[in-house]
Design a protein around this motif. Structure first.
Motif, PDB file in Angstrom:
ATOM      1  N   UNK A 132      34.646  17.058  52.480  1.00 28.05           N
ATOM      2  CA  UNK A 132      34.713  16.207  53.663  1.00 28.05           C
ATOM      3  C   UNK A 132      35.951  16.623  54.440  1.00 28.05           C
ATOM      4  N   UNK A 133      35.764  17.110  55.653  1.00 30.42           N
ATOM      5  CA  UNK A 133      36.876  17.593  56.462  1.00 30.42           C
ATOM      6  C   UNK A 133      36.888  16.839  57.784  1.00 30.42           C
ATOM      7  N   UNK A 134      37.954  16.108  58.029  1.00 30.28           N
ATOM      8  CA  UNK A 134      38.079  15.345  59.265  1.00 30.28           C
ATOM      9  C   UNK A 134      39.525  14.897  59.408  1.00 30.28           C
ATOM     10  N   UNK A 135      39.979  14.686  60.659  1.00 32.71           N
ATOM     11  CA  UNK A 135      41.344  14.213  60.882  1.00 32.71           C
ATOM     12  C   UNK A 135      41.558  12.836  60.271  1.00 32.71           C
ATOM     13  N   UNK A 136      40.536  11.997  60.294  1.00 33.72           N
ATOM     14  CA  UNK A 136      40.664  10.649  59.747  1.00 33.72           C
ATOM     15  C   UNK A 136      39.349  10.254  59.090  1.00 33.72           C
ATOM     16  N   UNK A 137      39.422   9.767  57.853  1.00 36.98           N
ATOM     17  CA  UNK A 137      38.245   9.309  57.119  1.00 36.98           C
ATOM     18  C   UNK A 137      38.523   7.899  56.626  1.00 36.98           C
ATOM     19  N   UNK A 138      37.638   6.967  56.918  1.00 37.59           N
ATOM     20  CA  UNK A 138      37.795   5.575  56.502  1.00 37.59           C
ATOM     21  C   UNK A 138      36.651   5.198  55.572  1.00 37.59           C
ATOM     22  N   UNK A 139      36.987   4.548  54.469  1.00 34.02           N
ATOM     23  CA  UNK A 139      35.999   4.070  53.508  1.00 34.02           C
ATOM     24  C   UNK A 139      36.170   2.569  53.361  1.00 34.02           C
ATOM     25  N   UNK A 140      35.134   1.822  53.702  1.00 32.36           N
ATOM     26  CA  UNK A 140      35.178   0.366  53.601  1.00 32.36           C
ATOM     27  C   UNK A 140      34.085  -0.082  52.641  1.00 32.36           C
TER      28      UNK A 140
END
Length: 227
Positions: A132-140
């Protein structure tokens, strides 16, 4: 000029079998502009004076090379690649039949949903991994669990904000240049044995200090200074 059935496509050439003469097969070049052959097509073939066989016409296409929805979305076949485009012409998904690579790209949100089941991501060969490549990753999530044989986290900075932290381990080893604990209330350690090894200076600073032993209390030093 004879009618033939397309058996397959190999390296830009078409494998054909005669319709009226089923025992006859050819490998032909395409001479119809814009035609993309598909297995099952019926075409017209002609042999040139040089002996080269050409596809010169299409009698029946087994499958259309492009499907267009009323909204303008379309699906195309280009060689080994199946492609899906949105109404604006942006590529949404592509499948390379030669390599098996599947790409999905959304111009807006990309949603994966399984209301009655699970969403499973897996890479099934040894040494493979999911990235998973991204500037920001959020897991809720109301509840999350990670199960792994080994877990490694590499980060320049890590922040934890939790209501209660509970750690269970067979052994905990910490290595750091400096460690600071800032506790507003009580800091309590319960252990079968407690040993502190300091190579230089040990300082205990407090408004009041109490040392209570059920048995002996021993202070051993070259000099013991009290007061």
């Amino acid at each position: 000029m004879v009618e033939a059935l397309v058996l397959g496509v190999e390296e830009g050439r078409v494998r054909l079998r005669g319709v009226s003469r089923s025992e006859t097969e050819w490998t032909a070049r395409i001479a119809v502009p814009g035609y993309r052959p598909t297995t099952g097509d019926r075409v017209l073939v002609q042999e040139a004076d040089s002996g080269t066989v050409y596809v010169t016409g299409v009698v029946h296409a087994a499958q259309p090379s492009q499907l267009v929805a009323p909204s303008g979305a379309r699906a195309t076949v280009e060689g080994q690649v199946l492609a899906l485009f949105d109404p604006g012409g942006a590529l949404v998904a592509s499948l390379d039949g030669a390599t098996g690579e599947l790409r999905i790209s959304a111009t807006s949100d990309l949603k994966l949903s399984a209301p009655a089941g699970r969403v499973i991501l897996s890479a099934g060969v040894d040494g493979s991994k999911i990235e998973l490549t991204q500037d920001s990753i959020a897991l809720a999530s109301e509840k999350a669990r990670v199960s792994a044989g080994a877990l490694a986290v590499d980060a320049i900075k890590a922040d934890w904000a939790v209501g209660q932290w509970e750690l269970r381990a067979g052994r905990v080893i910490e290595r750091a240049m400096d460690v600071f604990h800032d506790v507003e209330g009580l800091l309590e350690t319960r252990a079968g044995r407690l040993r502190t090894l300091v190579s230089s200076t040990l300082e205990l600073l407090g408004r009041r200090t109490t040392i209570t032993s059920e048995k002996d209390t021993r202070i051993d030093g070259e000099r013991v200074l009290l007061g």
